[in-house]
Design a protein around this motif. Structure first.
Motif, PDB file in Angstrom:
ATOM      1  N   ILE A 230      42.853  33.620  37.887  1.00  8.90           N
ATOM      2  CA  ILE A 230      41.479  34.145  37.831  1.00  8.90           C
ATOM      3  C   ILE A 230      40.959  34.439  39.235  1.00  8.90           C
ATOM      4  CG2 ILE A 230      39.074  33.564  37.274  1.00  8.90           C
ATOM      5  CD1 ILE A 230      40.210  31.948  34.900  1.00  8.90           C
ATOM      6  N   SER A 231      41.177  33.493  40.162  1.00 10.54           N
ATOM      7  CA  SER A 231      40.620  33.749  41.488  1.00 10.54           C
ATOM      8  C   SER A 231      41.397  34.859  42.188  1.00 10.54           C
ATOM      9  CB  SER A 231      40.534  32.474  42.330  1.00 10.54           C
ATOM     10  OG  SER A 231      41.792  31.989  42.605  1.00 10.54           O
ATOM     11  N   PHE A 232      42.687  34.981  41.889  1.00  7.17           N
ATOM     12  CA  PHE A 232      43.454  36.111  42.431  1.00  7.17           C
ATOM     13  C   PHE A 232      42.836  37.436  41.981  1.00  7.17           C
ATOM     14  CE2 PHE A 232      46.591  39.372  41.352  1.00  7.17           C
ATOM     15  CZ  PHE A 232      47.118  39.654  42.605  1.00  7.17           C
ATOM     16  N   VAL A 233      42.562  37.530  40.677  1.00 13.09           N
ATOM     17  CA  VAL A 233      42.014  38.787  40.141  1.00 13.09           C
ATOM     18  C   VAL A 233      40.635  39.072  40.739  1.00 13.09           C
ATOM     19  CG1 VAL A 233      41.156  39.911  38.047  1.00 13.09           C
ATOM     20  CG2 VAL A 233      43.340  38.691  38.005  1.00 13.09           C
ATOM     21  N   LEU A 234      39.779  38.045  40.755  1.00 18.92           N
ATOM     22  CA  LEU A 234      38.426  38.240  41.280  1.00 18.92           C
ATOM     23  C   LEU A 234      38.445  38.674  42.747  1.00 18.92           C
ATOM     24  CD1 LEU A 234      36.432  35.219  39.799  1.00 18.92           C
ATOM     25  CD2 LEU A 234      36.141  37.646  39.276  1.00 18.92           C
ATOM     26  N   MET A 235      39.272  37.952  43.544  1.00 18.78           N
ATOM     27  CA  MET A 235      39.260  38.232  44.979  1.00 18.78           C
ATOM     28  C   MET A 235      39.850  39.598  45.270  1.00 18.78           C
ATOM     29  SD  MET A 235      40.355  34.513  46.349  1.00 18.78           S
ATOM     30  CE  MET A 235      39.345  33.973  47.683  1.00 18.78           C
ATOM     31  N   THR A 236      40.893  39.948  44.538  1.00 18.81           N
ATOM     32  CA  THR A 236      41.504  41.247  44.779  1.00 18.81           C
ATOM     33  C   THR A 236      40.540  42.369  44.381  1.00 18.81           C
ATOM     34  OG1 THR A 236      43.604  40.211  44.267  1.00 18.81           O
ATOM     35  CG2 THR A 236      43.592  42.590  44.402  1.00 18.81           C
ATOM     36  N   LEU A 237      39.875  42.191  43.233  1.00 15.46           N
ATOM     37  CA  LEU A 237      38.926  43.211  42.794  1.00 15.46           C
ATOM     38  C   LEU A 237      37.790  43.372  43.791  1.00 15.46           C
ATOM     39  CD1 LEU A 237      38.497  42.664  38.944  1.00 15.46           C
ATOM     40  CD2 LEU A 237      39.575  44.581  40.143  1.00 15.46           C
ATOM     41  N   PHE A 238      37.192  42.249  44.187  1.00 17.24           N
ATOM     42  CA  PHE A 238      36.067  42.338  45.118  1.00 17.24           C
ATOM     43  C   PHE A 238      36.505  42.901  46.466  1.00 17.24           C
ATOM     44  CE2 PHE A 238      33.681  40.061  42.045  1.00 17.24           C
ATOM     45  CZ  PHE A 238      32.349  40.382  42.314  1.00 17.24           C
ATOM     46  N   GLY A 239      37.659  42.457  46.925  1.00 17.39           N
ATOM     47  CA  GLY A 239      38.160  42.937  48.208  1.00 17.39           C
ATOM     48  C   GLY A 239      38.410  44.431  48.168  1.00 17.39           C
ATOM     49  N   THR A 240      38.964  44.902  47.030  1.00 15.79           N
ATOM     50  CA  THR A 240      39.297  46.313  46.931  1.00 15.79           C
ATOM     51  C   THR A 240      38.044  47.174  46.803  1.00 15.79           C
ATOM     52  OG1 THR A 240      41.299  45.622  45.799  1.00 15.79           O
ATOM     53  CG2 THR A 240      40.763  47.962  45.714  1.00 15.79           C
ATOM     54  N   PHE A 241      37.121  46.741  45.917  1.00 11.59           N
ATOM     55  CA  PHE A 241      35.972  47.600  45.670  1.00 11.59           C
ATOM     56  C   PHE A 241      34.871  47.445  46.708  1.00 11.59           C
ATOM     57  CE2 PHE A 241      37.939  47.621  41.439  1.00 11.59           C
ATOM     58  CZ  PHE A 241      38.116  48.990  41.349  1.00 11.59           C
ATOM     59  N   ALA A 242      34.672  46.232  47.193  1.00 12.27           N
ATOM     60  CA  ALA A 242      33.584  46.045  48.143  1.00 12.27           C
ATOM     61  C   ALA A 242      34.008  46.401  49.563  1.00 12.27           C
ATOM     62  CB  ALA A 242      33.061  44.620  48.066  1.00 12.27           C
ATOM     63  N   PHE A 243      35.280  46.167  49.912  1.00  9.57           N
ATOM     64  CA  PHE A 243      35.670  46.341  51.322  1.00  9.57           C
ATOM     65  C   PHE A 243      36.852  47.287  51.501  1.00  9.57           C
ATOM     66  CE2 PHE A 243      33.788  42.078  50.888  1.00  9.57           C
ATOM     67  CZ  PHE A 243      32.640  42.315  51.649  1.00  9.57           C
ATOM     68  N   HIS A 244      37.221  47.984  50.418  1.00 12.76           N
ATOM     69  CA  HIS A 244      38.299  48.965  50.481  1.00 12.76           C
ATOM     70  C   HIS A 244      39.592  48.378  51.043  1.00 12.76           C
ATOM     71  CE1 HIS A 244      35.055  51.628  49.539  1.00 12.76           C
ATOM     72  NE2 HIS A 244      34.401  51.215  50.617  1.00 12.76           N
ATOM     73  N   ALA A 245      39.895  47.197  50.625  1.00 12.09           N
ATOM     74  CA  ALA A 245      41.161  46.605  51.048  1.00 12.09           C
ATOM     75  C   ALA A 245      42.309  47.320  50.356  1.00 12.09           C
ATOM     76  CB  ALA A 245      41.182  45.130  50.689  1.00 12.09           C
ATOM     77  N   HIS A 246      43.424  47.425  51.056  1.00  5.64           N
ATOM     78  CA  HIS A 246      44.597  48.039  50.440  1.00  5.64           C
ATOM     79  C   HIS A 246      45.604  46.955  50.150  1.00  5.64           C
ATOM     80  CE1 HIS A 246      43.050  51.982  51.400  1.00  5.64           C
ATOM     81  NE2 HIS A 246      42.712  51.481  52.578  1.00  5.64           N
ATOM     82  N   VAL A 247      45.505  46.350  48.969  1.00  3.39           N
ATOM     83  CA  VAL A 247      46.484  45.336  48.623  1.00  3.39           C
ATOM     84  C   VAL A 247      47.137  45.731  47.315  1.00  3.39           C
ATOM     85  CG1 VAL A 247      45.542  43.353  49.839  1.00  3.39           C
ATOM     86  CG2 VAL A 247      44.594  43.989  47.636  1.00  3.39           C
ATOM     87  N   GLY A 248      48.423  45.462  47.264  1.00  7.89           N
ATOM     88  CA  GLY A 248      49.165  45.825  46.065  1.00  7.89           C
ATOM     89  C   GLY A 248      49.102  44.704  45.039  1.00  7.89           C
TER      90      GLY A 248
END
Lengths: 364, 257
Positions: A230-248
């Motif tokens: 759950i925290s993986f999904v949340l953090m990846t989503l927030f990181g990607t959408f809020a800060f445009h992180a490029h993580v696979g």
């Protein structure tokens, strides 16, 4: 014989307990998001803004102003012009300015072959931005010299990133923070639970049911694996959408999300089991947790640390978790990730066996 | 038939002889009470019988099993309220029963068990919000999940107010009527006198007297007989405060004894 019915019964009561408890709920779902928002905000948006340079232009001709314009147009530096009637060095000292630029009188008129004139850069040797400004100014000076000599550059420089994509800090931060939350939430709560249940004789009570200690521990591992997903999904989503992180995101993260919690649940259990009181369990737990939290590449790459600390990082299990997540999510370096996961599997197996062994339902 | 057989049981912690060569037996269907001051060795004895502690020496048979070596099988057949029973703070009595039923792999009617221990009105209240007496009754309810033939109640009424205590007594008497064997430890004399068929008085790890309450009074009493039977202060307290057997306002008929 292991009974899944008992494991799931225990899992369900533990999950309910966890989620009905506001602290548990906070650490499970809110904390990971807060972490990513705070660190994302600190390190992503415009942290590499231009370096402030305080300048005095005593030149009465046009070239001094052109020089300053050239410095500004690099976007690396931003020039703040000071009135000419005050001392530049004094201004820098009293305003904590790190870099100063001084263009002398008659700069434009002095620019003719056979002559020599200096532009002065003031900088603080302990501050790296001085070196950067020096480099930029050097580039502008060279350009000026070439133009004055009616010549053009023969040797040029082209810069290219070694890796095909360019990464930003937030890309590395996400695997680090995921590792951080995989460490903290099982570790703190298992140390506490295991010492608390021992003290209140709750383990004894459970030992009077058919539930075995292995089943009990497995149910905790399953719960923290779910939380880590759950925290993986949340953090990846927030990181990607809020800060445009490029993580696979791909299936290769799963081994890490399973083995990580397995390790920290077992370690927390072991600490709570071998210590005598709730207080000493807390202290030992912190002694183990805190160095790992900061020295495993969680918030910054370990390559920034001195060599002896880097060597130390290599004995910390969290390092392999974070390195592995980085290899999978950022670098797509799967062969190295396999090594990371193998290291984690071996130490987790050892700690799990030790935890089950030392963990006592009943007393001698 | 005896449910519990204890021969020359010993257990020490460091220099302290917690249990010092005691022997007794408990017959099926009876309430046997271990009576004694704090630190007499009651809980150690009970924990050895439950298979939670290893004995130093002596012979112990509980339902025909060695509690330490065959603990896992023994636990399927006994019910226990440990001293200072606790459960997950955020779970309700009904959820607690569901949990234990799943662990024991049995089907139970939670409402039926909660009725039996007079807790049905609080079945959906989370554990941390229950009163001390209600918490103990959750313990008793859980101890009944696997329909045990033998129950261990370790100081089930310690710390309870007189009303809650009398409710607990009522429930224990009902359980005896169902034919269950009960081993009860207590340091309340009147509790042992009211409930127990047999009493063993423990002090400093030894059994210093044993028998039925009336035998003990006969043998060790002063021989004086009170002419007037007066109420105790506790009787007065209970009369003033309200009906003795209830669960937070839900009045139940007192036991007729």
């Amino acid at each position: 014989m292991v009974s899944f019915k008992r494991i799931f019964a225990d899992l369900s009561v533990f999950r309910r307990e966890y989620l009905r408890n506001r602290t548990g709920f906070f650490f499970a779902l809110v904390f990971p998001v807060i972490l990513i928002l705070i660190f994302g905000a600190i390190f992503s948006g415009g942290s590499n803004g231009p370096i402030a340079v305080y300048a005095q232009n005593h030149d009465s001709g046009p070239i001094g102003a052109q020089f300053i314009h050239a410095m500004n147009s690099t976007n690396v530096t931003r020039i703040f012009l000071l009135p000419n009637n005050q001392s530049l060095t004094q201004y820098l000292q009293s305003n904590s300015g790190d870099v100063g630029l001084y263009i002398p009188q008659n700069f434009s008129s002095s620019l003719r072959p056979g002559n020599h004139v200096n532009i002065t850069i003031y900088s603080n040797p302990s501050d790296t931005s001085g070196q950067i400004v020096l480099g930029v100014a050097n580039g502008v000076v060279n350009f000026l010299n070439l133009r004055l000599a009616n010549s053009s550059a023969i040797v040029g420089l082209q810069s290219q990133n070694v890796v095909s994509k360019s990464y930003s800090y937030i890309d590395f931060l996400i695997p680090g923070l995921i590792g951080f939350s995989i460490l903290t939430s099982p570790m703190f709560s298992m140390v506490n639970i295991s010492s608390e249940y021992k003290k209140s004789k709750f383990f004894k009570q459970l030992s009077l049911t058919p539930l075995t200690k292995g089943e009990w521990l497995v149910s905790k591992v399953i719960w923290y694996v779910l939380l880590s997903i759950i925290s993986f999904v949340l953090m990846t989503l927030f990181g990607t959408f809020a800060f445009h992180a490029h993580v696979g995101i791909n299936a290769a993260v799963i081994p890490f999300l399973v083995v990580g919690p397995l390790f920290f649940v077992s370690l927390g259990m072991l600490v709570g089991t071998v210590t005598k009181s709730v207080e000493s369990a807390g202290v030992i737990g912190n002694i183990i947790t805190f160095p790992m939290m900061f020295l495993s590449g969680t918030f910054f790459p370990i390559s920034l640390m001195p060599t002896y600390l880097q060597a130390f990082a290599h004995v910390l299990p969290l390092f392999y978790l974070i390195e592995g997540l980085n290899n999978v999510m950022v670098y797509s370096n799967y062969s190295q990730a396999v090594t990371d996961v193998l290291v984690l599997v071996v130490i987790s197996a050892v700690v799990f066996v030790l935890a089950v062994r030392f963990f006592k339902w009943r007393e001698d | 038939m005896s449910a519990i057989e204890v021969q020359s049981l010993k257990k020490h912690y460091g220099h302290l002889m917690a249990v010092d060569d005691i022997s007794f037996s408990v017959m099926s269907g009876e309430i046997f009470s271990l009576l004694g001051p704090n630190g007499a060795g009651k809980t150690t004895t009970v924990e050895i019988l439950e298979g939670l502690r290893q004995r130093d020496s002596g012979e112990v048979q509980v339902l025909g099993m060695d509690p330490w070596k065959q603990g896992y099988n023994l636990h399927l057949k006994i019910g226990v309220i440990p001293q200072g029973f606790r459960f997950f703070d955020k779970s309700t009595p009904r959820e607690a029963l569901k949990y234990y039923a799943d662990l024991f792999n049995v089907k139970v009617d939670p409402d039926q068990i909660l009725r039996e221990v007079i807790l049905e009105d609080s079945k959906d209240v989370i554990f941390e919000n229950l009163s001390g007496g209600q918490k103990q009754k959750v313990g008793l309810a859980l101890a009944l999940v696997n329909t045990p033939e033998l129950l261990f109640l370790d100081e089930p009424t310690t710390g309870l107010d007189p009303q809650a205590r009398r409710t607990m007594w009522h429930v224990i008497q009902e359980l005896k009527k169902q034919g269950r064997t009960i081993l009860l430890t207590t340091h309340y004399l009147e509790e042992a006198q009211l409930l127990a068929d047999k009493v063993a008085i423990m002090n400093k790890g030894k059994i210093i007297a044993a028998g039925s309450p009336s035998e003990l009074i006969e043998k060790y009493g002063s021989g004086k007989r009170q002419v007037m039977v007066s109420d105790t202060l506790e009787d007065v307290f209970v009369k003033l405060v309200g009906a003795p057997i209830e669960d937070e306002g839900n009045v139940v008929k007192p036991a007729v004894s």
